[in-house]
Design a protein around this motif. Structure first.
Motif, PDB file in Angstrom:
ATOM      1  N   CYS A 293      -3.315   4.387   7.287  1.00 27.84           N
ATOM      2  CA  CYS A 293      -2.775   5.734   7.062  1.00 27.84           C
ATOM      3  C   CYS A 293      -1.309   5.818   7.473  1.00 27.84           C
ATOM      4  O   CYS A 293      -0.490   6.443   6.789  1.00 27.84           O
ATOM      5  N   GLU A 294      -0.977   5.204   8.597  1.00 28.57           N
ATOM      6  CA  GLU A 294       0.410   5.240   9.062  1.00 28.57           C
ATOM      7  C   GLU A 294       1.333   4.556   8.062  1.00 28.57           C
ATOM      8  O   GLU A 294       2.425   5.059   7.749  1.00 28.57           O
TER       9      GLU A 294
ATOM     10  N   PHE B  12       5.303  -4.450  -0.280  1.00 26.48           N
ATOM     11  CA  PHE B  12       4.903  -4.341   1.115  1.00 26.48           C
ATOM     12  C   PHE B  12       3.387  -4.401   1.253  1.00 26.48           C
ATOM     13  O   PHE B  12       2.658  -3.905   0.391  1.00 26.48           O
ATOM     14  N   GLU B  13       2.944  -4.972   2.364  1.00 25.56           N
ATOM     15  CA  GLU B  13       1.528  -4.936   2.700  1.00 25.56           C
ATOM     16  C   GLU B  13       1.277  -3.761   3.635  1.00 25.56           C
ATOM     17  O   GLU B  13       2.068  -3.508   4.540  1.00 25.56           O
ATOM     18  N   TYR B  14       0.186  -3.045   3.408  1.00 28.57           N
ATOM     19  CA  TYR B  14      -0.221  -2.041   4.392  1.00 28.57           C
ATOM     20  C   TYR B  14      -1.399  -2.597   5.187  1.00 28.57           C
ATOM     21  O   TYR B  14      -2.187  -3.401   4.690  1.00 28.57           O
TER      22      TYR B  14
ATOM     23  N   ALA C  46       5.435   5.527   3.265  1.00 31.23           N
ATOM     24  CA  ALA C  46       5.911   5.023   1.972  1.00 31.23           C
ATOM     25  C   ALA C  46       6.816   6.046   1.303  1.00 31.23           C
ATOM     26  O   ALA C  46       6.603   7.256   1.418  1.00 31.23           O
ATOM     27  N   SER C  47       7.817   5.569   0.598  1.00 37.86           N
ATOM     28  CA  SER C  47       8.740   6.459  -0.100  1.00 37.86           C
ATOM     29  C   SER C  47       8.070   7.091  -1.313  1.00 37.86           C
ATOM     30  O   SER C  47       7.096   6.553  -1.861  1.00 37.86           O
ATOM     31  N   VAL C  48       8.598   8.222  -1.735  1.00 40.01           N
ATOM     32  CA  VAL C  48       8.079   8.923  -2.906  1.00 40.01           C
ATOM     33  C   VAL C  48       8.068   7.990  -4.117  1.00 40.01           C
ATOM     34  O   VAL C  48       8.982   7.188  -4.307  1.00 40.01           O
TER      35      VAL C  48
ATOM     36  N   THR D 137       8.742   0.042  -5.835  1.00 39.56           N
ATOM     37  CA  THR D 137       8.076  -0.270  -4.573  1.00 39.56           C
ATOM     38  C   THR D 137       6.563  -0.222  -4.737  1.00 39.56           C
ATOM     39  O   THR D 137       6.019   0.721  -5.314  1.00 39.56           O
ATOM     40  N   VAL D 138       5.891  -1.251  -4.229  1.00 40.75           N
ATOM     41  CA  VAL D 138       4.434  -1.296  -4.267  1.00 40.75           C
ATOM     42  C   VAL D 138       3.900  -1.678  -2.902  1.00 40.75           C
ATOM     43  O   VAL D 138       4.498  -2.482  -2.181  1.00 40.75           O
ATOM     44  N   TYR D 139       2.790  -1.068  -2.534  1.00 42.97           N
ATOM     45  CA  TYR D 139       2.061  -1.398  -1.306  1.00 42.97           C
ATOM     46  C   TYR D 139       0.684  -1.928  -1.686  1.00 42.97           C
ATOM     47  O   TYR D 139       0.024  -1.373  -2.565  1.00 42.97           O
ATOM     48  N   TYR D 140       0.242  -2.983  -1.022  1.00 43.89           N
ATOM     49  CA  TYR D 140      -1.095  -3.515  -1.264  1.00 43.89           C
ATOM     50  C   TYR D 140      -1.680  -3.956   0.077  1.00 43.89           C
ATOM     51  O   TYR D 140      -0.954  -4.188   1.047  1.00 43.89           O
TER      52      TYR D 140
END
Length: 404
Positions: free
Chosen positions: A166-167, A148-150, A172-174, A124-127
């Motif tokens: 921040c939310e 996922f986009e934050y 986000a998962s560990v 999993t990656v957030y950008y």
């Protein structure tokens, strides 16, 4: 038998498509605001004089073209990592920091993504939304099943949506990977404050997330090398482990040499030698080993006090030019009475302005005014100059009034 014509058709990269259309346009008033290369007032691509000097030194000192190791030139990767963390002699000796020479910043992102996927089982990656356009694609192609986009930009206020950011990462998962622009955020030009970085670091620690910094504009956001690396140094001081993809294209005006570094920051007690082997295996399967010329040129500058001083001071004049253009562009839009507020142009930092235009507005600018930008409405600040700023401002005013 499999036929190549059965391969799905996809659209061309937006940057390439816009650049091709610009070069095919025969209008004498056309304006190129697409690619992020630093331009002089006459629209020519600027090359730092110190880079030319260093290149000549490298050429004169070259006695062979032997292969490099998969991890590249250690002097280069150490010097590059020192730009980010300062004095790292002991950290380097202890194996708590090391680098991998990569093919540009995109190559560093790719090598890091492959490592996280293959050897740390990250999925999993957030950008940021918005972000550098290939962030998600690189991680998808490296085996990440969740991209996922934050929230980053509030399109109404044209400011950072810090609460939303921040939310999103708090949920986000560990072991999720989080892409962070260290400075000169691309494409918004909006950077977090130091207090905001402190909060992000705490969330990272609490949620056991993996920071992956992307820095392509060190020195070009504030004009100060150390100031632009503040977030990275703070995360290190807080004991966080992370990766950082460095690009030297913009910083050294060496776009086609594809010079990059992947810095890996560890906690004490880890066996960095075994980790290095994994990175070397990835490089071997992708391109065997990196090229020499560009990285050797950068290393020449970083290791020579005289050249380094000239290079680091050059940012001041580049940043001054960017700031002057921003002020002039904002003033021109306001004097034209273009709909909306334009303070975000001078609030943003770095090489890009995000105009937040619609696709139809971008197309209108292209076909009726011969002004070229990518669909997001992101423009290269230095594609503007004191000859074309008034023309571009009038065109944007016309476009907004006819395509609201």
């Amino acid at each position: 038998m499999v036929q190549f014509n059965n391969v799905p058709v996809v659209g061309r990269n937006g940057y390439i498509e816009a650049d091709t259309a610009f070069h095919n346009d025969i209008s004498p008033v056309k304006v190129d605001l697409v690619f992020g290369t630093f331009r002089s007032e006459d629209t020519s691509q600027y090359l730092l004089p110190v880079v030319k000097r260093a290149e000549n030194m490298v050429v004169n000192d070259t006695s062979s073209h032997d292969y490099l190791s998969p991890a590249g030139i250690e002097g280069f990767t150490k010097s590059a990592s020192s730009l980010l963390l300062g004095d790292i002699d002991q950290l380097w000796k202890d194996g708590m920091v090391f680098g991998v020479q990569c093919i540009g910043g995109a190559g560093a992102l790719k090598i890091g993504a492959e490592f996280l996927s293959r050897y740390m089982n990250c999925t999993t990656v957030y950008y940021p939304d918005p972000s550098y356009e290939i962030h998600g694609t690189i991680f998808e192609f490296s085996g990440f099943v969740n991209t996922f986009e934050y929230r980053y930009l509030n399109r109404e206020t044209k400011a950072i949506d810090f609460d939303g950011l921040c939310e999103d990462i708090s949920n986000a998962s560990v072991d999720s990977v989080v892409i962070l622009h260290a400075c000169g955020h691309n494409p918004t030009g909006l950077d977090l404050t130091k207090d905001q970085w402190r909060i992000i670091a705490e969330i990272m620690k609490e949620r056991k997330l993996i920071p992956f910094f992307d820095i392509a504009y060190q020195g070009m956001a504030s004009g100060d090398i150390e100031e632009d690396a503040w977030a990275i140094r703070y995360f290190h001081s807080e004991g966080l482990q992370f990766l950082c993809a460095q690009s030297f294209s913009k910083m050294f005006t060496m776009y086609n040499e594809r010079v990059g570094n992947l810095m890996v920051v560890l906690k004490s007690g880890f066996n960095s030698d075994s980790l290095k082997i994994h990175f070397e295996r990835i490089v071997r399967t992708l391109y065997s080993n990196p090229p020499n010329h560009g990285a050797r040129t950068v290393f020449q500058i970083l290791s020579n006090p005289e050249l380094y001083k000239e290079w680091s001071s050059s940012f001041k004049s580049m940043v001054v030019r960017i700031i002057e253009i921003r002020r002039a562009f904002r003033k021109a839009l306001e004097e034209e009475g273009a709909p909306g507020k334009w303070n975000h142009i001078t609030d943003q930092k770095g090489m890009f302005i995000l105009l937040l235009l619609t696709d139809s507005q971008v197309e209108y600018l292209r076909y009726f005014h011969h002004i070229y930008m990518v669909k997001s409405g992101r423009i290269n600040v230095t594609g503007l100059n004191f000859t074309n700023i008034s023309y571009v401002a009038k065109a944007i005013n016309d476009t907004l009034r006819k395509n609201i």
